[in-house]
Design a protein around this motif. Structure first.
Motif, PDB file in Angstrom:
ATOM      1  N   MET A  39       0.845  -1.206   0.000  1.00 42.10           N
ATOM      2  CA  MET A  39       0.000   0.000   0.000  1.00 42.10           C
ATOM      3  C   MET A  39       0.872   1.244   0.000  1.00 42.10           C
ATOM      4  N   SER A  40       0.242   2.338  -0.448  1.00 37.63           N
ATOM      5  CA  SER A  40       0.830   3.673  -0.353  1.00 37.63           C
ATOM      6  C   SER A  40      -0.076   4.560   0.476  1.00 37.63           C
ATOM      7  N   VAL A  41       0.535   5.400   1.318  1.00 38.28           N
ATOM      8  CA  VAL A  41      -0.190   6.426   2.054  1.00 38.28           C
ATOM      9  C   VAL A  41       0.147   7.763   1.409  1.00 38.28           C
ATOM     10  N   LEU A  42      -0.898   8.517   1.061  1.00 36.36           N
ATOM     11  CA  LEU A  42      -0.716   9.739   0.289  1.00 36.36           C
ATOM     12  C   LEU A  42      -1.040  10.972   1.110  1.00 36.36           C
TER      13      LEU A  42
ATOM     14  N   PRO B 238      -2.593  14.920   1.053  1.00 27.42           N
ATOM     15  CA  PRO B 238      -3.803  15.413   0.373  1.00 27.42           C
ATOM     16  C   PRO B 238      -3.621  15.727  -1.100  1.00 27.42           C
ATOM     17  N   ASP B 239      -2.405  16.099  -1.531  1.00 28.06           N
ATOM     18  CA  ASP B 239      -2.186  16.416  -2.943  1.00 28.06           C
ATOM     19  C   ASP B 239      -1.813  15.187  -3.773  1.00 28.06           C
ATOM     20  N   GLY B 240      -1.813  13.997  -3.137  1.00 29.72           N
ATOM     21  CA  GLY B 240      -1.500  12.769  -3.863  1.00 29.72           C
ATOM     22  C   GLY B 240      -0.057  12.344  -3.794  1.00 29.72           C
ATOM     23  N   THR B 241       0.790  13.124  -3.138  1.00 29.66           N
ATOM     24  CA  THR B 241       2.202  12.762  -2.985  1.00 29.66           C
ATOM     25  C   THR B 241       2.338  11.595  -2.006  1.00 29.66           C
ATOM     26  N   GLU B 242       3.106  10.590  -2.375  1.00 33.18           N
ATOM     27  CA  GLU B 242       3.301   9.450  -1.483  1.00 33.18           C
ATOM     28  C   GLU B 242       4.190   9.851  -0.310  1.00 33.18           C
ATOM     29  N   VAL B 243       3.697   9.565   0.904  1.00 33.15           N
ATOM     30  CA  VAL B 243       4.469   9.886   2.102  1.00 33.15           C
ATOM     31  C   VAL B 243       4.917   8.620   2.830  1.00 33.15           C
ATOM     32  N   HIS B 244       4.345   7.481   2.472  1.00 33.86           N
ATOM     33  CA  HIS B 244       4.733   6.214   3.107  1.00 33.86           C
ATOM     34  C   HIS B 244       4.275   5.079   2.207  1.00 33.86           C
ATOM     35  N   ARG B 245       5.047   3.996   2.218  1.00 29.59           N
ATOM     36  CA  ARG B 245       4.625   2.788   1.521  1.00 29.59           C
ATOM     37  C   ARG B 245       5.064   1.572   2.313  1.00 29.59           C
ATOM     38  N   SER B 246       4.339   0.473   2.119  1.00 31.16           N
ATOM     39  CA  SER B 246       4.677  -0.761   2.816  1.00 31.16           C
ATOM     40  C   SER B 246       4.406  -1.942   1.902  1.00 31.16           C
ATOM     41  N   THR B 247       5.321  -2.872   1.910  1.00 34.57           N
ATOM     42  CA  THR B 247       5.104  -4.153   1.226  1.00 34.57           C
ATOM     43  C   THR B 247       4.949  -5.283   2.243  1.00 34.57           C
TER      44      THR B 247
ATOM     45  N   ASP C 146      -2.499  -1.913  -9.407  1.00 36.15           N
ATOM     46  CA  ASP C 146      -2.117  -3.294  -9.682  1.00 36.15           C
ATOM     47  C   ASP C 146      -1.825  -3.995  -8.362  1.00 36.15           C
ATOM     48  N   ASP C 147      -2.860  -4.642  -7.778  1.00 37.73           N
ATOM     49  CA  ASP C 147      -2.722  -5.319  -6.486  1.00 37.73           C
ATOM     50  C   ASP C 147      -2.052  -4.409  -5.449  1.00 37.73           C
ATOM     51  N   TRP C 148      -2.457  -3.175  -5.448  1.00 37.24           N
ATOM     52  CA  TRP C 148      -1.832  -2.165  -4.589  1.00 37.24           C
ATOM     53  C   TRP C 148      -2.900  -1.227  -4.063  1.00 37.24           C
ATOM     54  N   GLN C 149      -2.901  -0.991  -2.762  1.00 38.25           N
ATOM     55  CA  GLN C 149      -3.868  -0.090  -2.142  1.00 38.25           C
ATOM     56  C   GLN C 149      -3.295   1.318  -2.025  1.00 38.25           C
ATOM     57  N   VAL C 150      -4.205   2.313  -2.006  1.00 34.26           N
ATOM     58  CA  VAL C 150      -3.800   3.681  -1.684  1.00 34.26           C
ATOM     59  C   VAL C 150      -4.715   4.214  -0.593  1.00 34.26           C
ATOM     60  N   TRP C 151      -4.125   4.966   0.322  1.00 28.61           N
ATOM     61  CA  TRP C 151      -4.849   5.548   1.449  1.00 28.61           C
ATOM     62  C   TRP C 151      -4.503   7.021   1.529  1.00 28.61           C
ATOM     63  N   LEU C 152      -5.504   7.836   1.834  1.00 25.26           N
ATOM     64  CA  LEU C 152      -5.299   9.279   1.890  1.00 25.26           C
ATOM     65  C   LEU C 152      -6.202   9.861   2.965  1.00 25.26           C
ATOM     66  N   ARG C 153      -5.670  10.834   3.692  1.00 22.88           N
ATOM     67  CA  ARG C 153      -6.475  11.590   4.662  1.00 22.88           C
ATOM     68  C   ARG C 153      -6.321  13.071   4.365  1.00 22.88           C
TER      69      ARG C 153
ATOM     70  N   MET D 174     -11.656  14.004   6.476  1.00 22.24           N
ATOM     71  CA  MET D 174     -12.088  13.007   5.502  1.00 22.24           C
ATOM     72  C   MET D 174     -10.910  12.123   5.113  1.00 22.24           C
ATOM     73  N   GLY D 175     -11.206  10.978   4.561  1.00 21.83           N
ATOM     74  CA  GLY D 175     -10.148  10.111   4.074  1.00 21.83           C
ATOM     75  C   GLY D 175     -10.724   8.925   3.339  1.00 21.83           C
ATOM     76  N   PHE D 176      -9.858   8.217   2.622  1.00 21.23           N
ATOM     77  CA  PHE D 176     -10.335   7.038   1.897  1.00 21.23           C
ATOM     78  C   PHE D 176      -9.238   5.995   1.775  1.00 21.23           C
ATOM     79  N   GLY D 177      -9.684   4.783   1.530  1.00 24.20           N
ATOM     80  CA  GLY D 177      -8.820   3.681   1.138  1.00 24.20           C
ATOM     81  C   GLY D 177      -9.377   3.093  -0.145  1.00 24.20           C
ATOM     82  N   ILE D 178      -8.507   2.833  -1.111  1.00 28.48           N
ATOM     83  CA  ILE D 178      -8.932   2.290  -2.397  1.00 28.48           C
ATOM     84  C   ILE D 178      -8.116   1.050  -2.701  1.00 28.48           C
ATOM     85  N   MET D 179      -8.808  -0.030  -3.083  1.00 28.27           N
ATOM     86  CA  MET D 179      -8.102  -1.261  -3.429  1.00 28.27           C
ATOM     87  C   MET D 179      -8.668  -1.832  -4.714  1.00 28.27           C
ATOM     88  N   PRO D 180      -7.811  -2.428  -5.549  1.00 30.32           N
ATOM     89  CA  PRO D 180      -8.296  -3.073  -6.764  1.00 30.32           C
ATOM     90  C   PRO D 180      -8.756  -4.500  -6.461  1.00 30.32           C
TER      91      PRO D 180
END
Length: 369
Positions: A72-75, A77-86, A193-200, A204-210
């Motif tokens: 997953m990636s944590v974004l 508010p502007d969509g910039t990735e600030v954290h990721r984890s495998t 592609d089998d990757w989640q994104v999370w944003l706050r 408000m906030g969301f999590g999106i998964m394929p």
């Protein structure tokens, strides 16, 4: 005590019906929807709940359709990735663990297919009245003719009709957790592609998964709010509210709002828990979210439903026809488990509970104790 009416055809109800049939009872499941419900978010099956799925003969099948996230990636508010984890995701925890995450609709479908041959289902109907006497519970339905059952179980969710009829208004037992959650599907316009994104973004906030081999998205959008006025809790009003809020997001707000506006499976409800001093009254008892909803914030609603169904059936089978004793034992065994799992929702406001707390809670009961 052999005939049991179960209100709710999602997960808890059919699993209870399966386990009751295993013990020689005659269960009937009534469900308002015209068939097994589609849609919904991914759900987790953790710890001892995996044993319930295995005892139903569904573990291999569930494993085949589980999500296969790479990370997953944590974004910002502007969509910039600030954290990721495998190693883990917010929705499912550690990716190398034995617990599994799968779409709710997949679990609902496989449980129904496992039970439909020997369980009576009344789809497209619901309970409108309950009257109990020494001979049983006399049940009125919206469409079917009235019938009498030895026992009635409400497995009909956060807004349980059985709970309202047997125990009183929902407001007595609902504890609002300060937010609302919307879930809906969309085409994979983000090419995940089998990757989640999370944003706050603020409150408000969301999590999106394929899902579905990366052809679809499941979008879970949450926003902080006190309980909404009744006129804002209708389906159309909630959709408008969610669309309006999504449009204010800096990153992908327009496309997310358009997806919410068009989604045929749009869902939105308060994040709330059901807390009751007693789950049983007379011949009626409650199961899963109807009696002890932990809210999606806990990640344990499905596991509580699975385990509760197994334990309730086992306790009734061991009670030798004395439903009072069976219900009492069910509550005695389940309450500590429920308490630990409900606490996961409030341990870390705005984020997931610790891995240690989840591990302790998900294993804090023995199926056959």
């Amino acid at each position: 005590m052999r005939t049991v009416l179960i209100s709710g055809g999602g997960i808890a109800g059919p699993v209870l019906a399966h386990r009751l049939r295993h013990h020689g009872f005659e269960p009937t499941v009534v469900e308002r929807a015209p068939g097994p419900r589609a849609g919904g978010q991914a759900v987790d099956v953790r710890g001892v709940a995996l044993d319930v799925v295995e005892r139903m003969g569904l573990l291999d099948r569930a494993s085949r359709v589980r999500t296969r996230m790479r990370g997953m990636s944590v974004l910002a508010p502007d969509g910039t990735e600030v954290h990721r984890s495998t190693e883990s995701t917010f929705s499912s925890g550690r990716l190398d663990g034995a617990d599994m995450e799968l779409l709710r609709e997949d679990l609902v479908r496989m449980v129904h297919e496992r039970t439909r041959a020997d369980i009576e289902y009344l789809f497209g109907d619901g309970i409108t009245g309950l009257e109990e006497d020494a001979s049983g519970v006399h049940v009125r339905f919206a469409h079917a003719a009235p019938r009498t059952f030895d026992l009635v179980v409400g497995a009909d969710g956060l807004h349980s009709t059985v709970r309202r009829l047997a125990f009183g208004p929902e407001e007595r037992f609902t504890h609002h957790l300060g937010s609302y959650l919307s879930v809906f599907a969309a085409d994979n316009f983000l090419a995940l592609d089998d990757w989640q994104v999370w944003l706050r973004d603020g409150d408000m906030g969301f999590g999106i998964m394929p899902v579905r081999d990366n052809t679809e998205l499941r979008i879970a959008f949450g926003f902080e709010s006190a309980p909404l006025a009744p006129e804002l809790r209708t389906g159309d009003a909630l959709r408008r509210l969610v669309v309006d809020r999504l449009q204010t997001l800096e990153w992908e707000g327009a496309r997310l709002a358009d997806a919410a506006r068009k989604a045929p499976d749009f869902y939105c409800d308060a994040m709330a828990q059901i807390r009751m001093d007693q789950w049983s009254r007379g011949r009626v008892t409650l199961l899963g979210d109807a009696g002890y909803c932990p809210s999606p914030l806990s990640g344990q609603g499905t596991s509580l439903a699975l385990v509760g169904a197994h334990v309730l059936a086992h306790c009734l089978a061991q009670a030798s026809g004395d439903h009072h004793r069976g219900y009492a034992r069910y509550e005695e065994r389940m309450r500590p488990f429920v308490t630990l799992n409900q606490a996961l929702a409030t341990e870390n406001p705005g984020g997931p509970a610790s891995e240690e707390s989840v591990t302790r809670a998900k294993n804090a009961i023995s199926l056959d104790g």
